[in-house]
Design a protein around this motif. Structure first.
Motif, PDB file in Angstrom:
ATOM      1  N   PHE A  14       0.803  -1.224   0.000  1.00 21.51           N
ATOM      2  CA  PHE A  14       0.000   0.000   0.000  1.00 21.51           C
ATOM      3  C   PHE A  14       0.831   1.267   0.000  1.00 21.51           C
ATOM      4  N   VAL A  93     -12.683   0.436  -1.175  1.00 19.06           N
ATOM      5  CA  VAL A  93     -11.513   0.213  -2.017  1.00 19.06           C
ATOM      6  C   VAL A  93     -11.221   1.511  -2.762  1.00 19.06           C
ATOM      7  N   ALA A  94      -9.941   1.792  -2.960  1.00 18.58           N
ATOM      8  CA  ALA A  94      -9.577   2.984  -3.723  1.00 18.58           C
ATOM      9  C   ALA A  94     -10.246   2.909  -5.096  1.00 18.58           C
ATOM     10  N   ASP A  96      -9.567   4.011  -7.865  1.00 17.96           N
ATOM     11  CA  ASP A  96      -8.694   3.819  -9.019  1.00 17.96           C
ATOM     12  C   ASP A  96      -7.956   2.477  -8.995  1.00 17.96           C
ATOM     13  N   ASN A  97      -8.306   1.595  -8.068  1.00 15.81           N
ATOM     14  CA  ASN A  97      -7.648   0.286  -7.957  1.00 15.81           C
ATOM     15  C   ASN A  97      -8.443  -0.742  -8.752  1.00 15.81           C
ATOM     16  N   ALA A 100      -8.234  -4.590  -7.738  1.00 15.37           N
ATOM     17  CA  ALA A 100      -8.986  -4.947  -6.536  1.00 15.37           C
ATOM     18  C   ALA A 100     -10.488  -4.912  -6.800  1.00 15.37           C
ATOM     19  N   THR A 121      -3.335  10.610  -0.189  1.00 14.01           N
ATOM     20  CA  THR A 121      -2.158  10.124  -0.899  1.00 14.01           C
ATOM     21  C   THR A 121      -0.909  10.655  -0.203  1.00 14.01           C
TER      22      THR A 121
END
Length: 137
Positions: A14, A93-94, A96-97, A100, A121
């Motif tokens: 991470f 969840v992010a 932009d992930n 995932a 960030t």
């Protein structure tokens, strides 16, 4: 896995959200509602309470990816959450992930909302979190 080992893997995986410390893992593991599922190369930390289950974090080391470990850990989480009496599960969840999000969609989770500016960030910017849910019954 010890809290230090969990923090070491988490730190390799991470950036956003920030990796958790060994002390943070130790505090979570001391909570009776929290459970750890681990295999060589990765782990999932979950919580089940009052009919709800949450994936707190899932970390798979870079060298252990693309071998089904994340899928197995999410499957084990769903089984453990149901065994602990949860009837639905959720996670953040992010946004932009993509990897995932694809993993969670493949496990039956669907997008239920967005938390704008939820994650910080390292540069100080804010990233959105996608909230995902899934029924367990």
């Amino acid at each position: 896995m010890t809290p230090a080992a969990l923090a070491a893997v988490h730190g390799r995986v991470f950036v956003t959200p920030r990796p958790w410390s060994a002390a943070e893992f130790a505090a979570l593991l001391a909570d009776a509602t929290v459970f750890l599922l681990a295999e060589p190369g990765g782990f999932l930390l979950g919580r089940a309470v009052a009919g709800e289950a949450e994936i707190l974090t899932l970390a798979v080391a870079p060298e252990a990816r693309r071998r089904g470990l994340g899928r197995r850990l999410v499957g084990a989480f769903l089984a453990e959450a149901a065994a602990r009496g949860a009837d639905h599960a959720f996670l953040e969840v992010a946004a932009d992930n993509a990897a995932a999000i694809a993993l969670y969609c493949g496990a039956g989770f669907v997008a239920a909302g967005r938390r704008r500016g939820y994650f910080a960030t390292p540069e100080g910017a804010r990233g959105d979190a996608l909230v995902m849910v899934r029924a367990l019954s």
